[in-house]
Design an enzyme around this catalytic site. Structure first.
Site, PDB file in Angstrom:
ATOM      1  N   LEU A  63       0.331  -0.298  -5.666  1.00 27.79           N
ATOM      2  CA  LEU A  63       1.781  -0.923  -6.295  1.00 27.79           C
ATOM      3  C   LEU A  63       2.928  -0.409  -5.693  1.00 27.79           C
ATOM      4  O   LEU A  63       4.063  -0.793  -5.852  1.00 27.79           O
ATOM      5  CB  LEU A  63       1.750  -1.102  -7.744  1.00 27.79           C
ATOM      6  CG  LEU A  63       0.663  -2.008  -8.333  1.00 27.79           C
ATOM      7  CD1 LEU A  63       0.890  -1.992  -9.874  1.00 27.79           C
ATOM      8  CD2 LEU A  63       1.000  -3.506  -7.873  1.00 27.79           C
ATOM      9  N   ASP A 151      -7.136   8.682  -3.997  1.00 27.73           N
ATOM     10  CA  ASP A 151      -7.389   7.585  -2.975  1.00 27.73           C
ATOM     11  C   ASP A 151      -6.303   7.831  -1.815  1.00 27.73           C
ATOM     12  O   ASP A 151      -5.015   7.795  -2.235  1.00 27.73           O
ATOM     13  CB  ASP A 151      -7.363   6.355  -3.549  1.00 27.73           C
ATOM     14  CG  ASP A 151      -7.313   5.209  -2.609  1.00 27.73           C
ATOM     15  OD1 ASP A 151      -8.457   5.252  -1.933  1.00 27.73           O
ATOM     16  OD2 ASP A 151      -6.804   4.315  -2.522  1.00 27.73           O
ATOM     17  N   ASP A 304      -8.064  -3.350  -2.660  1.00 27.19           N
ATOM     18  CA  ASP A 304      -7.555  -2.288  -1.955  1.00 27.19           C
ATOM     19  C   ASP A 304      -6.289  -2.944  -1.350  1.00 27.19           C
ATOM     20  O   ASP A 304      -5.836  -2.601  -0.190  1.00 27.19           O
ATOM     21  CB  ASP A 304      -8.421  -1.521  -0.818  1.00 27.19           C
ATOM     22  CG  ASP A 304      -7.796  -0.451  -0.301  1.00 27.19           C
ATOM     23  OD1 ASP A 304      -6.837   0.273  -0.949  1.00 27.19           O
ATOM     24  OD2 ASP A 304      -8.390   0.225   0.727  1.00 27.19           O
TER      25      ASP A 304
HETATM   26  O1  DOR Z   1      -6.193   1.270   4.523  1.00 27.81           O
HETATM   27  C1  DOR Z   1      -5.781   2.163   3.334  1.00 27.81           C
HETATM   28  N1  DOR Z   1      -4.596   1.988   3.096  1.00 27.81           N
HETATM   29  N2  DOR Z   1      -6.741   2.784   3.021  1.00 27.81           N
HETATM   30  C2  DOR Z   1      -6.525   3.437   1.954  1.00 27.81           C
HETATM   31  O2  DOR Z   1      -7.275   4.272   1.493  1.00 27.81           O
HETATM   32  C3  DOR Z   1      -5.028   3.810   1.394  1.00 27.81           C
HETATM   33  C4  DOR Z   1      -4.252   2.463   1.735  1.00 27.81           C
HETATM   34  C5  DOR Z   1      -2.854   2.629   1.360  1.00 27.81           C
HETATM   35  O3  DOR Z   1      -2.241   3.278   0.731  1.00 27.81           O
HETATM   36  O4  DOR Z   1      -2.225   2.041   2.234  1.00 27.81           O
END
Ligand code: DOR
Length: 427
Positions: A63, A151, A304
């Site tokens: 977010l 993450d 994601d």
């Molecule tokens: O592609 C991704 N974007 N993988 C991730 O683990 C983080 C995410 C991001 O926060 O943009």
């Protein structure tokens, strides 16, 4: 309590974890007041031809607030979630600053309190997500955080990860790992294989993910802790999780829509909209992820949803940040691309992720009298074409532009309030 007049959803097929039946559903005072035939209400909504189901739950939403409001806010992301049928999202902690303390958890909770859907902050495992020392998980758990993750990257240090798993058990929370061995992925921008060679783009091997899955399965066995694997993308990862579950480990896993719909061949035009971590893999990996979703090895679909504004995302492939949007497309992509019954798709998007997030008291439970009215109403047959610029997100990095899909959200109710009505966001 958001609406005192009663609303009746008439003639829909109610599908939840208990099964499927044609039934009316009455919503009043934020709750489901009645479920059955021939029910009346102050306002009647025709749900004929539609499925009435528990709201969807996203285990993996970026977010971007605090700190990256040009990409997304809690408000705009929650609106996108509602349009996608979600009634709850887990907000990832790779914000600026990271969600690694009670203060930042409180900030996100406050922003979420006025958003269209329920926003559950996740907490970082390590301070600043730097992977060096444990974050104050207890103070975040006290505020209700149940899922912790770094993450964006995985916890690289074996000993620290062991301690985090032990601590998570003591706190009664779940760790969620982004499996990526940094020393194998550093400086890479896509999957390593035929296409990275052809394009001359440095690639990361499947083993960058799989080695961390392997290590974490070993640590889960050692500590007895619960562990959730984020966005699994390779055949090897799915196979290891299947074997571990067969052996009785309490692990769960999710897969993202792009990992069952797109392959590394998409990177052929050097369009950074297809850059993501973990990277898009091969057709064989996609087949394995789909099979894992079908046989229960992979418990949940998680978006994601990773917004990036055009001025960043439209850089050359090697400079663009990884990530793509997902909230408004996940359900339709799952209905269209997975050969599954609608109840199985809903299991992957609603009640199974709700159980992993430990929010089944509010989301993903049966459509039954007395339950909170967190509901989505979808037309499983409606066909539409994805228009990436037409979404509610502040960003538009959508890799599905122009794709024809089936299944569309008509209405989303959160605590009885129609936050989406006839496909339109109401706030
Ligand atoms: O592609 C991704 N974007 N993988 C991730 O683990 C983080 C995410 C991001 O926060 O943009």
């Amino acid at each position: 309590m958001r609406e005192s007049r009663s609303v009746v959803l008439k003639g829909g097929v109610v599908i939840d974890e208990t099964g499927e039946r044609t039934s009316d559903v009455v919503v009043q005072n934020g709750a489901i007041a009645a479920v059955g035939p021939d029910l009346g209400g102050d306002r009647v909504i025709d749900a004929g031809g539609c499925v009435v189901a528990p709201g969807l739950v996203d285990l993996h939403t970026h977010l971007r607030q605090p700190g990256r409001e040009e990409a997304e806010t809690v408000e705009s992301g929650a609106r996108a979630a509602a349009l996608g049928g979600f009634t709850a999202v887990m907000a990832m902690p790779n914000t600026t600053p990271a969600i690694d303390s009670a203060a930042v958890v409180r900030e996100v909770l406050d922003l979420g309190a006025v958003a269209a859907v329920d926003v559950y902050p996740t907490g970082a495992i390590t301070v600043g997500r730097h992977g060096e020392r444990l974050a104050p998980m207890a103070e975040m758990a006290e505020l209700g955080v149940r899922l912790f993750t770094d993450d964006g990257c995985g916890v690289q240090d074996d000993r620290l990860m062991r301690r985090a798993l032990e601590y998570s058990t003591a706190l009664g929370v779940t760790l969620a790992q982004h499996c990526e061995v940094a020393s194998l992925s550093e400086g890479t921008h896509m999957n390593e294989g035929e296409w990275s060679s052809r394009l001359g783009i440095p690639g990361q091997p499947a083993e960058a993910e799989e080695l961390m899955v392997m290590r974490d399965l070993a640590l889960a066995r050692l500590t007895g802790a619960r562990l959730h694997f984020l966005h699994l993308s390779t055949r090897g990862s799915v196979a290891m999780v299947a074997a571990a579950k067969g052996g009785g480990l309490t692990v769960t896993a999710e897969a993202a829509p792009h990992h069952f719909t797109l392959t590394d061949t998409c990177c052929g035009g050097f369009d950074p909209v297809f850059k993501v971590h973990p990277p898009l893999r091969t057709a064989d990996d996609v087949a394995a992820v789909k099979a894992g979703l079908a046989d229960g090895t992979v418990d949940a679909i998680a978006t994601d949803h990773a917004p990036h504004p055009p001025e960043e995302k439209e850089k050359p492939f090697d400079q663009a940040p990884p990530g793509m949007l997902g909230l408004e497309y996940a359900l339709a992509l799952a209905i269209t691309e997975l050969e599954l019954e609608i109840q199985e798709v809903l299991a992957l998007l609603s009640w199974r992720p709700a159980a992993i997030a430990r929010i089944k008291d509010r989301h993903g439970g049966p459509i039954a009298e007395g339950r909170p009215a967190n509901i989505c109403v979808l037309d499983p047959r409606e066909e539409w074409v994805i228009d990436g610029s037409g979404g509610a997100s502040r960003s538009s990095n959508v890799p599905y532009e122009g794709r024809r899909v089936r299944g569309r959200i008509r209405h989303t109710f959160v605590d009885g309030e129609p936050v989406v009505f006839e496909g339109m966001a109401q706030r």
